[in-house]
Design a protein around this motif. Structure first.
Motif, PDB file in Angstrom:
ATOM      1  N   VAL A   1       0.823  -1.206   0.000  1.00  0.00           N
ATOM      2  CA  VAL A   1       0.000   0.000   0.000  1.00  0.00           C
ATOM      3  C   VAL A   1       0.859   1.260   0.000  1.00  0.00           C
ATOM      4  N   ALA A   2       2.126   1.136   0.391  1.00  0.00           N
ATOM      5  CA  ALA A   2       3.030   2.288   0.376  1.00  0.00           C
ATOM      6  C   ALA A   2       3.237   2.838  -1.031  1.00  0.00           C
ATOM      7  N   ALA A   3       3.007   2.007  -2.059  1.00  0.00           N
ATOM      8  CA  ALA A   3       3.190   2.452  -3.440  1.00  0.00           C
ATOM      9  C   ALA A   3       1.949   3.113  -4.019  1.00  0.00           C
ATOM     10  N   VAL A   4       0.863   3.178  -3.226  1.00  0.00           N
ATOM     11  CA  VAL A   4      -0.401   3.711  -3.710  1.00  0.00           C
ATOM     12  C   VAL A   4      -0.488   5.201  -3.386  1.00  0.00           C
ATOM     13  N   GLY A   5      -0.989   5.980  -4.344  1.00  0.00           N
ATOM     14  CA  GLY A   5      -1.132   7.414  -4.121  1.00  0.00           C
ATOM     15  C   GLY A   5      -1.985   8.040  -5.194  1.00  0.00           C
ATOM     16  N   PRO A   6      -1.952   9.365  -5.332  1.00  0.00           N
ATOM     17  CA  PRO A   6      -2.847  10.061  -6.256  1.00  0.00           C
ATOM     18  C   PRO A   6      -2.737   9.615  -7.713  1.00  0.00           C
ATOM     19  N   SER A   7      -1.579   9.136  -8.120  1.00  0.00           N
ATOM     20  CA  SER A   7      -1.411   8.713  -9.514  1.00  0.00           C
ATOM     21  C   SER A   7      -1.537   7.202  -9.689  1.00  0.00           C
ATOM     22  N   VAL A   8      -1.969   6.513  -8.633  1.00  0.00           N
ATOM     23  CA  VAL A   8      -2.052   5.046  -8.668  1.00  0.00           C
ATOM     24  C   VAL A   8      -3.480   4.628  -8.320  1.00  0.00           C
ATOM     25  N   PRO A   9      -4.326   4.395  -9.300  1.00  0.00           N
ATOM     26  CA  PRO A   9      -5.706   4.000  -9.008  1.00  0.00           C
ATOM     27  C   PRO A   9      -5.775   2.608  -8.394  1.00  0.00           C
ATOM     28  N   ALA A  10      -6.808   2.410  -7.585  1.00  0.00           N
ATOM     29  CA  ALA A  10      -7.057   1.113  -6.955  1.00  0.00           C
ATOM     30  C   ALA A  10      -8.434   0.629  -7.387  1.00  0.00           C
ATOM     31  N   LEU A  11      -8.486  -0.539  -8.026  1.00  0.00           N
ATOM     32  CA  LEU A  11      -9.751  -1.147  -8.439  1.00  0.00           C
ATOM     33  C   LEU A  11     -10.095  -2.240  -7.442  1.00  0.00           C
ATOM     34  N   LEU A  12     -11.224  -2.102  -6.775  1.00  0.00           N
ATOM     35  CA  LEU A  12     -11.643  -3.045  -5.747  1.00  0.00           C
ATOM     36  C   LEU A  12     -12.824  -3.862  -6.260  1.00  0.00           C
ATOM     37  N   VAL A  13     -12.692  -5.189  -6.178  1.00  0.00           N
ATOM     38  CA  VAL A  13     -13.751  -6.086  -6.628  1.00  0.00           C
ATOM     39  C   VAL A  13     -14.711  -6.294  -5.464  1.00  0.00           C
ATOM     40  N   THR A  14     -15.940  -5.750  -5.589  1.00  0.00           N
ATOM     41  CA  THR A  14     -16.833  -5.672  -4.433  1.00  0.00           C
ATOM     42  C   THR A  14     -18.267  -6.088  -4.760  1.00  0.00           C
ATOM     43  N   PRO A  15     -18.482  -7.297  -5.261  1.00  0.00           N
ATOM     44  CA  PRO A  15     -19.850  -7.748  -5.526  1.00  0.00           C
ATOM     45  C   PRO A  15     -20.567  -8.132  -4.240  1.00  0.00           C
ATOM     46  N   GLY A  16     -21.828  -8.551  -4.364  1.00  0.00           N
ATOM     47  CA  GLY A  16     -22.588  -9.006  -3.202  1.00  0.00           C
ATOM     48  C   GLY A  16     -22.166 -10.401  -2.796  1.00  0.00           C
TER      49      GLY A  16
END
Length: 345
Positions: free
Chosen positions: A246-261
């Motif tokens: 997570v240290a590599a994540v920031g404003p220029s690094v989008p995060a796609l979360l798989v969140t179905p029911g």
């Protein structure tokens, strides 16, 4: 002009319907084969997108039926000359092309050892089909775009049907028969795709996060975006993401979360506050609507039982990857000078 990729994404409902018509009547025969010769466990062998379909089986079959499933390490066979211990196992190989030499080698050795072998492939005349005793033909038709779409969802559906080998839940056929319509609704009526594609197209790296049954979706979405756009997207479970990457994540690094029911989604959503604190653009593939978070949504007509959600969730990832690649000027049928089939050893 419609790309091959767009056409093949649109073929997925029809492919699923055909596969169910052929495969559901065979569940009894497949049960007899895969549980023969004292087989109590399953060894899965696959590569690439097929490996992501195998990840689905690794969660689905134990969750639905309690059968022990392990993923093979083909290099033990092809590099180190060691045959895996398969004395209590049936061996199931998943390969869309059926031409990966290392996957074929594992099946050949298992069959020579007298174990039940089954190949799930889109080419019933392939070396893998010849190596296995029983073949499940995906019947998806030629897939010419480099990025696998219809063969991937067909592989997922084959895995879902094979869960019936070890469980006698009478609701399974009814739920499975909803898949083609749900895929059709996902392909044609998903919302928020263009906005998410804008975020992904402007980034050179990102993360894709999923858990449990949809860990495979996180891996497959990361693969699709990487091969189609050239941006490096890494897949994680939420726990693995928080343990350092997570240290590599920031404003220029989008995060796609798989969140179905689905039951595992709650823990994926727990990552949202930290991702937002770091300024990362967050995209939910399915699931709830949250403030300051982009959402790619499915219509209610695409709702499936939790154990089948990887089939529709991955369509959202396909759509975002396709549209993001077009924004980056990529020829989506021939991205990155890639070949359709990679012959790994």
């Amino acid at each position: 002009m419609t790309s091959r990729l767009e056409h093949e994404i649109g073929e997925q409902p029809e492919v699923a319907a055909r596969l169910l018509d052929r495969m559901l009547p065979l569940v009894g025969d497949l049960r007899d084969h895969l549980t023969s010769r004292g087989a109590e466990q399953v060894l899965l062998v696959a590569r690439g997108s097929s490996d992501n379909a195998a990840r689905y089986a690794q969660y689905l079959w134990p969750a639905r039926a309690g059968v022990t499933v392990t993923l093979a390490t083909p290099s033990l066979t092809t590099v180190y000359g060691r045959q895996p211990e398969v004395s209590r196992q049936a061996v199931v190989a998943v390969s869309q092309s059926g031409r990966s030499p290392d996957v074929v080698a594992v099946v050949e050795q298992a069959r020579a050892a007298g174990r039940p072998t089954l190949a799930v492939t889109n080419d019933p005349s392939s070396p893998l089909a010849e190596a296995a005793e029983v073949v499940v033909d995906l019947g998806a038709g030629p897939e010419r775009s480099v990025a696998a779409t219809k063969t991937y969802t067909a592989s997922l559906l084959a895995v879902a049907v094979l869960a019936g080998v070890w469980t006698d839940d009478p609701s399974d056929p009814d739920q499975l028969h909803r898949v083609p319509e749900a895929l059709g609704e996902s392909v044609t009526r998903a919302s928020g795709v263009e906005e998410a594609a804008d975020l992904v197209a402007g980034a050179d790296r990102g993360v894709s996060v999923g858990r449990g049954l949809n860990l495979c979706t996180a891996h497959e979405t990361a693969l699709k975006i990487t091969e189609l756009t050239g941006a490096l997207v890494a897949p994680f479970s939420p726990a693995d993401l928080m343990h350092g990457p997570v240290a590599a994540v920031g404003p220029s690094v989008p995060a796609l979360l798989v969140t179905p029911g689905e039951a595992a989604t709650a823990s994926v959503l727990e990552a949202v506050p930290e991702l937002r604190r770091r300024g990362a653009p967050v995209v939910l593939l399915g699931g709830p609507t949250l403030d300051d978070v982009h959402r790619v949504g499915l219509p209610s007509t695409a709702d499936l039982a939790g154990w089948l959600t990887p089939l529709t969730s991955v369509v959202l990832g396909q759509l975002v990857a396709w549209r993001a690649a077009e924004r980056r000027g990529v020829d989506v049928d021939r991205p990155g000078d890639l070949s359709k089939v990679t012959l790994t050893r």
